[in-house]
Design an enzyme around this catalytic site. Structure first.
Site, PDB file in Angstrom:
ATOM      1  CB  CYS A  76      -0.931   0.007   1.203  1.00  0.00           C
ATOM      2  SG  CYS A  76      -1.767  -1.559   1.540  1.00  0.00           S
TER       3      CYS A  76
ATOM      4  CB  CYS B 271      -2.882   8.070   9.025  1.00  0.00           C
ATOM      5  SG  CYS B 271      -3.831   7.688   7.550  1.00  0.00           S
TER       6      CYS B 271
END
Length: 439
Positions: free
Chosen positions: A268, A387
């Site tokens: 990713c 995040c």
């Protein structure tokens, strides 16, 4: 598809009216479910907006997103019904964001009202509503003292987040939730990562000083500018001496302790900030994986600027059809999440996310982690990064993963809450480091 209506050729790009009109379209696109960066990219690619106007349009759009809860509360008091079309709503909330924060905005209130009316006039979709814009904004100026207390009675009006978001933060962080919301409403700093192959932090700070740019060291490779400047004005950026990367995000690559000759996977990987950092730290054989070939192109551009190389692979991290069967010594798994920890950089996220997104993304991330674990060599290390601020995507995910895969959990920062201050200024990220038992 994002709908963009071009302004007439005679519109002056250096006027606030021009900039408000396009910012209104960007805000309307967010209301229609599109990410703000993509909406702005569409506007800039289709319009004749020069670089200074683009910067102003972007600033206005981001201001509107950070004040959207309060602006919507005010509109509920100022208008008899929700303004239509959506671009009219976008213009009004963008103008209100300037009026509410007049001292910080840099425009006096009468200029904002005048230019908002002009923005409606030059927009084909809003020309009928010049009088509406004028009436609503002037009423706000007249009745500000009574309207503001009423608008801030609701949680969104007070904090500029959806109610469910505020409630979830209260549940997860009962002592810190207000500080977290406040940090997310601050414009982010411009933090750079110094390429250790090209310069030390001390050397680069000296370069900035010579260029008249104030800055300070905030990490082993991190330098934060006192005031943001356009990227093309950053000394050494074009040559790969530095990259833009938040201080919290710069913790990822060092945690993996890569060494020369290691085989490393950055899953990713787009847009490639952590990819570049890994390659700066050691001479490794790195594969960067992403499902979107367009996002891989961004990684390629970043690596070209840094003069570094990696094997770029288009593939789904939940599958192994792209994998050659050779195990990795290190895997960086920056898995999909709600991005709730980076809302100060992407204030549109709070308005785009839904309550149900957390569970869906946590399930997707768990599938990715289980598949990547199969690709890790014995004694190898995998770093889980999100995040997100939501425990379901971070700590709960890490606990479940370790139990299911019998992974050894190593020391790592865990949940970093977003902060906005002189001593600590970074996004909200989560780190969990795992080692695979030896053969």
């Amino acid at each position: 598809m994002i709908q963009i209506s071009l302004l007439p050729p005679g519109a002056k790009a250096d006027s606030l009216a021009y900039q408000l009109a396009y910012a209104a379209q960007a805000v309307a696109a967010v209301r229609a479910g599109h990410a703000l960066p993509q909406a702005l990219a569409q506007i800039f690619s289709r319009s004749d907006a020069p670089p200074p106007a683009r910067g102003a349009i972007q600033d206005l759009s981001y201001r509107a997103m950070r004040s959207l809860g309060l602006s919507d509360s005010l509109l509920g008091l100022l208008a008899n019904k929700p303004p239509q079309p959506e671009v009219l709503h976008g213009l009004l909330v963008t103008a209100l964001a300037l009026l509410v924060n007049e001292e910080d905005a840099g425009y006096d209130s009468f200029t904002v009202v005048d230019q908002a009316v002009e923005a409606a006039a030059i927009s084909q979709e809003m020309s009928f509503a010049k009088g509406v814009v004028n009436a609503i904004l002037r009423r706000f100026l007249r009745e500000r003292a009574t309207l503001m207390p009423q608008a801030t009675k609701t949680p969104p009006g007070t904090w500029n987040y959806p109610t469910w978001w505020i409630d979830r933060l209260k549940g997860a962080y009962p002592e810190q939730w207000q500080a977290i919301l406040h940090a997310g409403n601050q414009p982010p700093p411009l933090t750079l990562r110094v390429n250790r192959r090209r310069a030390s932090v001390e050397q680069y700070l000296s370069t900035l000083q010579q260029a008249g740019i104030g800055a300070r060291a905030v990490g082993p490779y991190a330098v934060r500018l006192d005031k943001p400047v356009p990227v093309h004005q950053i000394p050494g950026f074009a040559e790969g001496v530095v990259s833009v990367q938040d201080a919290a995000a710069q913790l990822a690559a060092p945690l993996l302790e890569v060494a020369d000759g290691m085989r490393v996977l950055d899953a990713c990987a787009a847009p490639g900030g952590k990819t570049g950092h890994l390659l700066e730290l050691a001479d490794i054989e790195l594969q960067a994986l992403d499902h979107d070939p367009r996002r891989l192109q961004r990684i390629a551009e970043n690596l070209d600027r840094l003069q570094l190389k990696a094997q770029l692979i288009t593939g789904d991290a939940r599958e192994d059809g792209w994998w050659d069967g050779q195990g990795f010594d290190r895997i960086l798994a920056d898995v999909p999440c709600t991005a709730s920890g980076i809302v100060r950089r992407h204030p549109d996220i709070r308005w785009l996310r839904r309550k149900t997104d957390t569970a869906q993304l946590a399930t997707l991330s768990a599938q990715i982690l289980d598949k990547l674990w199969q690709m890790l060599r014995p004694d190898g290390k995998l770093l889980l990064v999100t995040c997100s601020l939501w425990p379901q995507e971070s700590e709960q995910q890490a606990i479940a993963f370790a139990q299911k895969n019998h992974a050894i959990r190593l020391p790592a920062p865990g949940q970093l809450l977003p902060t906005a201050g002189a001593d600590a200024d970074h996004d909200g990220l989560f780190y969990a480091l795992f080692q695979k038992p030896g053969a």
